[in-house]
Design an enzyme around this catalytic site. Structure first.
Site, PDB file in Angstrom:
ATOM      1  N   ARG A  69      15.081  42.740  23.213  1.00 36.63           N
ATOM      2  CA  ARG A  69      14.465  43.240  21.977  1.00 36.63           C
ATOM      3  C   ARG A  69      15.549  43.729  21.002  1.00 36.63           C
ATOM      4  O   ARG A  69      15.457  43.523  19.795  1.00 36.63           O
ATOM      5  CB  ARG A  69      13.531  44.391  22.364  1.00 36.63           C
ATOM      6  CG  ARG A  69      12.741  44.941  21.246  1.00 36.63           C
ATOM      7  CD  ARG A  69      11.316  44.480  21.320  1.00 36.63           C
ATOM      8  NE  ARG A  69      10.673  44.741  20.054  1.00 36.63           N
ATOM      9  CZ  ARG A  69       9.445  44.373  19.772  1.00 36.63           C
ATOM     10  NH1 ARG A  69       8.733  43.714  20.640  1.00 36.63           N
ATOM     11  NH2 ARG A  69       8.921  44.640  18.595  1.00 36.63           N
ATOM     12  N   ASN A 111       5.425  49.225   5.095  1.00 39.53           N
ATOM     13  CA  ASN A 111       4.515  48.446   5.930  1.00 39.53           C
ATOM     14  C   ASN A 111       3.095  48.749   5.490  1.00 39.53           C
ATOM     15  O   ASN A 111       2.799  49.871   5.066  1.00 39.53           O
ATOM     16  CB  ASN A 111       4.715  48.848   7.397  1.00 39.53           C
ATOM     17  CG  ASN A 111       4.016  47.917   8.370  1.00 39.53           C
ATOM     18  OD1 ASN A 111       3.428  46.902   7.980  1.00 39.53           O
ATOM     19  ND2 ASN A 111       4.074  48.255   9.646  1.00 39.53           N
ATOM     20  N   THR A 112       2.229  47.756   5.593  1.00 44.10           N
ATOM     21  CA  THR A 112       0.826  47.991   5.250  1.00 44.10           C
ATOM     22  C   THR A 112      -0.016  47.953   6.520  1.00 44.10           C
ATOM     23  O   THR A 112       0.167  47.102   7.380  1.00 44.10           O
ATOM     24  CB  THR A 112       0.323  46.989   4.192  1.00 44.10           C
ATOM     25  OG1 THR A 112      -1.081  47.160   4.034  1.00 44.10           O
ATOM     26  CG2 THR A 112       0.621  45.557   4.551  1.00 44.10           C
ATOM     27  N   HIS A 113      -0.927  48.912   6.611  1.00 49.86           N
ATOM     28  CA  HIS A 113      -1.739  49.076   7.820  1.00 49.86           C
ATOM     29  C   HIS A 113      -3.220  49.145   7.421  1.00 49.86           C
ATOM     30  O   HIS A 113      -3.566  49.889   6.497  1.00 49.86           O
ATOM     31  CB  HIS A 113      -1.313  50.370   8.535  1.00 49.86           C
ATOM     32  CG  HIS A 113      -2.141  50.677   9.736  1.00 49.86           C
ATOM     33  ND1 HIS A 113      -2.241  49.814  10.805  1.00 49.86           N
ATOM     34  CD2 HIS A 113      -2.926  51.736  10.042  1.00 49.86           C
ATOM     35  CE1 HIS A 113      -3.047  50.334  11.716  1.00 49.86           C
ATOM     36  NE2 HIS A 113      -3.473  51.500  11.280  1.00 49.86           N
ATOM     37  N   ASP A 145       9.133  54.049  10.007  1.00 51.73           N
ATOM     38  CA  ASP A 145       9.986  54.906  10.825  1.00 51.73           C
ATOM     39  C   ASP A 145       9.915  54.384  12.255  1.00 51.73           C
ATOM     40  O   ASP A 145       9.469  53.246  12.474  1.00 51.73           O
ATOM     41  CB  ASP A 145       9.598  56.388  10.684  1.00 51.73           C
ATOM     42  CG  ASP A 145       8.220  56.689  11.232  1.00 51.73           C
ATOM     43  OD1 ASP A 145       7.580  55.786  11.839  1.00 51.73           O
ATOM     44  OD2 ASP A 145       7.760  57.831  11.073  1.00 51.73           O
ATOM     45  N   GLY A 147       8.000  55.194  14.676  1.00 50.41           N
ATOM     46  CA  GLY A 147       6.704  55.292  15.338  1.00 50.41           C
ATOM     47  C   GLY A 147       5.824  54.088  15.013  1.00 50.41           C
ATOM     48  O   GLY A 147       6.243  53.147  14.327  1.00 50.41           O
ATOM     49  N   ASP A 149       2.951  53.066  12.914  1.00 47.64           N
ATOM     50  CA  ASP A 149       2.153  53.405  11.730  1.00 47.64           C
ATOM     51  C   ASP A 149       2.186  54.902  11.413  1.00 47.64           C
ATOM     52  O   ASP A 149       1.195  55.477  10.949  1.00 47.64           O
ATOM     53  CB  ASP A 149       0.692  52.922  11.912  1.00 47.64           C
ATOM     54  CG  ASP A 149       0.622  51.428  12.156  1.00 47.64           C
ATOM     55  OD1 ASP A 149       1.401  50.694  11.525  1.00 47.64           O
ATOM     56  OD2 ASP A 149      -0.199  50.993  12.970  1.00 47.64           O
TER      57      ASP A 149
HETATM   58  C1  GRF Z   1      -3.417  42.958   7.118  1.00 44.34           C
HETATM   59  O1  GRF Z   1      -4.665  43.594   7.140  1.00 44.34           O
HETATM   60  C2  GRF Z   1      -2.347  43.824   7.711  1.00 44.34           C
HETATM   61  O2  GRF Z   1      -2.446  45.153   7.379  1.00 44.34           O
HETATM   62  C3  GRF Z   1      -2.632  43.615   9.185  1.00 44.34           C
HETATM   63  O3  GRF Z   1      -2.854  42.238   9.285  1.00 44.34           O
HETATM   64  C4  GRF Z   1      -3.382  41.760   8.055  1.00 44.34           C
HETATM   65  C5  GRF Z   1      -2.480  40.672   7.561  1.00 44.34           C
HETATM   66  O4  GRF Z   1      -3.124  39.894   6.610  1.00 44.34           O
HETATM   67  N1  GRF Z   1      -1.583  44.117  10.012  1.00 44.34           N
HETATM   68  P1  GRF Z   1      -2.371  38.721   5.835  1.00 44.34           P
HETATM   69  O5  GRF Z   1      -1.512  37.961   6.848  1.00 44.34           O
HETATM   70  O6  GRF Z   1      -1.546  39.344   4.753  1.00 44.34           O
HETATM   71  O7  GRF Z   1      -3.487  37.875   5.301  1.00 44.34           O
END
Ligand code: GRF
Length: 205
Positions: A69, A111-113, A145, A147, A149
């Site tokens: 990793r 990052n988007t969650h 970071d 962790g 999310d």
């Molecule tokens: C998003 O909802 C993201 O937050 C999650 O997976 C989805 C990815 O969607 N981890 P896409 O590949 O951008 O359509």
């Protein structure tokens, strides 16, 4: 406005609809950002095809091609850093970045969650929200970071949970809000900059 558009590297693992929203936004010079590369942890995904169609360079760093990793994380760091990004966007990137990546690029990576942090971290945010029975969930953009999310929150959007939702219908509703949040917030970060003070993130000088 900065003299040159901010350089974005976007990392994906799947469909890439968030990436597409950023590519569409970047088509307007007033947006203030340009996607200079798209990276992935796997081949053959629609996210990479979207980048190809837009004429954006792509790269793939697969865990299975590395002995550890750590080795994977070092290679990912080098590949991303080689594009000299102002901001890295993890847009549905289903891997955690590690101890090589974070000191070099962590402060410049969001990052988007698909949940309202700190609720429901991890891979199954929409499923976990549905199982818990919350009436409101949403999406969160955060600075990465070490962790899962847990990083300092840059933006959030609330999304209602409907009585007859399935995980698919709920996740789709979240993704509509997520794309809007991402486009609006990344654009502001690119044009105005940001500061992080502990857990508090402020957009603009
Ligand atoms: C998003 O909802 C993201 O937050 C999650 O997976 C989805 C990815 O969607 N981890 P896409 O590949 O951008 O359509």
């Amino acid at each position: 406005m900065p003299a040159a558009p901010a350089r974005l590297v976007v990392l994906v693992s799947g469909a890439g609809t968030n990436l597409q929203a950023l590519l569409d936004a970047c088509a307007d010079p007033a947006y203030g950002a340009a996607v200079v590369a798209v990276g992935a942890d796997r081949e053959g995904i629609e996210g990479l095809a979207r980048a190809d169609r837009a004429g954006i360079p792509t790269f793939v760093v697969r865990l299975t091609d590395h002995d550890s990793r750590d080795a994977w994380d070092r290679e990912l760091t080098d590949r991303v850093a080689s594009y000299e990004p102002d901001l890295v966007v993890l847009a549905g990137f289903m891997k955690l970045v590690g101890s090589s990546y974070l000191p070099v690029l962590g402060r410049r990576t969001v990052n988007t969650h698909p949940a309202l942090s700190p609720s429901f971290p991890g891979m199954q945010g929409p499923q976990d929200a549905l199982d818990y029975g919350v009436k409101v969930t949403g999406c969160t953009l955060f600075v990465v970071d070490d962790g899962v999310d847990t990083g300092a929150i840059v933006a959030q959007r609330a999304v209602p949970v409907e009585d007859d939702d399935t995980v698919e219908t709920l996740h789709e509703r979240i993704k509509v809000a997520e794309r809007a949040m991402l486009v609006e917030t990344v654009g502001r970060m690119a044009r105005e900059g940001w500061t992080v003070d502990g857990r508090r993130v402020r957009l603009g000088g």
